[in-house]
Design a protein around this motif. Structure first.
Motif, PDB file in Angstrom:
ATOM      1  N   PRO A 218     -10.961   2.994  -4.646  1.00 17.31           N
ATOM      2  CA  PRO A 218      -9.660   2.779  -4.008  1.00 17.31           C
ATOM      3  C   PRO A 218      -9.064   1.421  -4.398  1.00 17.31           C
TER       4      PRO A 218
ATOM      5  N   ARG B 180      -5.210   3.789  -9.195  1.00 16.83           N
ATOM      6  CA  ARG B 180      -5.356   4.776  -8.114  1.00 16.83           C
ATOM      7  C   ARG B 180      -5.854   6.114  -8.619  1.00 16.83           C
ATOM      8  N   ARG B 181      -5.694   6.372  -9.909  1.00 16.45           N
ATOM      9  CA  ARG B 181      -6.191   7.628 -10.492  1.00 16.45           C
ATOM     10  C   ARG B 181      -7.693   7.564 -10.775  1.00 16.45           C
TER      11      ARG B 181
ATOM     12  N   ILE C  43       1.902   2.448  -3.451  1.00 14.27           N
ATOM     13  CA  ILE C  43       0.843   2.966  -4.314  1.00 14.27           C
ATOM     14  C   ILE C  43       0.286   4.288  -3.773  1.00 14.27           C
ATOM     15  N   TYR C  44       0.229   4.417  -2.454  1.00 15.42           N
ATOM     16  CA  TYR C  44      -0.259   5.650  -1.823  1.00 15.42           C
ATOM     17  C   TYR C  44       0.823   6.237  -0.910  1.00 15.42           C
TER      18      TYR C  44
ATOM     19  N   GLU D 271      -0.906   1.774  -9.981  1.00 16.44           N
ATOM     20  CA  GLU D 271      -0.702   3.222 -10.105  1.00 16.44           C
ATOM     21  C   GLU D 271      -1.736   3.820 -11.046  1.00 16.44           C
TER      22      GLU D 271
ATOM     23  N   GLN E 199       5.984   9.975  -6.330  1.00 14.89           N
ATOM     24  CA  GLN E 199       6.057   8.522  -6.154  1.00 14.89           C
ATOM     25  C   GLN E 199       7.267   8.135  -5.317  1.00 14.89           C
TER      26      GLN E 199
ATOM     27  N   GLU F  87       1.881   9.223  -0.416  1.00 17.26           N
ATOM     28  CA  GLU F  87       1.526  10.487   0.230  1.00 17.26           C
ATOM     29  C   GLU F  87       0.741  10.267   1.522  1.00 17.26           C
ATOM     30  N   LYS F  88       0.188   9.088   1.705  1.00 15.91           N
ATOM     31  CA  LYS F  88      -0.537   8.766   2.932  1.00 15.91           C
ATOM     32  C   LYS F  88       0.420   8.366   4.053  1.00 15.91           C
TER      33      LYS F  88
ATOM     34  N   LYS G  87       0.812  -1.216   0.000  1.00 16.43           N
ATOM     35  CA  LYS G  87       0.000   0.000   0.000  1.00 16.43           C
ATOM     36  C   LYS G  87       0.852   1.276   0.000  1.00 16.43           C
TER      37      LYS G  87
ATOM     38  N   TYR H 161      -6.830  -0.130  -2.341  1.00 18.82           N
ATOM     39  CA  TYR H 161      -6.741  -0.845  -1.067  1.00 18.82           C
ATOM     40  C   TYR H 161      -7.922  -0.471  -0.181  1.00 18.82           C
TER      41      TYR H 161
END
Length: 170
Positions: free
Chosen positions: A65, A60-61, A16-17, A57, A30, A19-20, A13, A67
């Motif tokens: 979601p 995710r756009r 892929i995310y 990737e 990235q 920024e979280k 996760k 995940y």
């Protein structure tokens, strides 16, 4: 021995995310995973692989979601798309032909508790987050059997999402 190898690195996760998880991401937004380099080396070595990183990737756009919200597991849609991608790659490699059994799907909802809260192991944190309702699809074989019998999903057994029963074909 006739053994074939298909490597399927699983993107975590955070890959892929990112920024979280951290503010330390590159200019493109990235975090490059070591597994992405592994995929490059596999390709250079002629070893078959499936690149779920690029797929996720791209996903995710979208609006759904990849995940689950508070979990490291894929969403139902991401799992389905990953399975379809792997199946397509196996067919592309010529390892199998399309089968003769047709499948339908049925949507089921599964309640999933946060594995991230469980991994933290802080008293009471897991109960602070409600279970997430996850839409999944279960496969149901649909085929015609001798004497007009066919296999279809059983609606009378809700606790067995993959259950099937024989019924006389109409």
């Amino acid at each position: 021995l006739g053994i074939r190898l298909l490597v399927l690195p699983i993107p975590g996760k955070p890959a892929i995310y990112p920024e979280k998880l951290t503010r330390r991401v590159d200019a493109s937004g990235q975090v490059r995973s070591h597994t992405v380099r592994l995929l490059t080396r596999l390709e250079q070595s002629g070893i078959a692989a499936v690149d779920l990183f690029a797929l996720f990737e791209k996903l995710r756009r979208g609006t759904e979601p990849v995940y689950l919200l508070r979990d490291t597991h894929w969403s139902g849609d991401a799992a389905r798309i990953a399975a379809e991608t792997v199946a397509a790659r196996i067919r592309e490699l010529g390892w199998v032909d399309r089968g003769s059994v047709e499948y339908g799907t049925r949507t089921v909802t599964v309640n999933r508790r946060s594995d991230i809260a469980r991994m933290i192991r802080a008293p009471g944190i897991e109960s602070a987050y409600p279970a997430e309702a996850v839409r999944c699809r279960t496969l149901i074989p649909i085929c015609t059997w001798p004497r007009g019998l066919s296999m279809t999903a059983s609606r009378s057994r809700p606790h067995s999402p993959g259950a099937a029963v024989c019924t006389r074909a109409s």
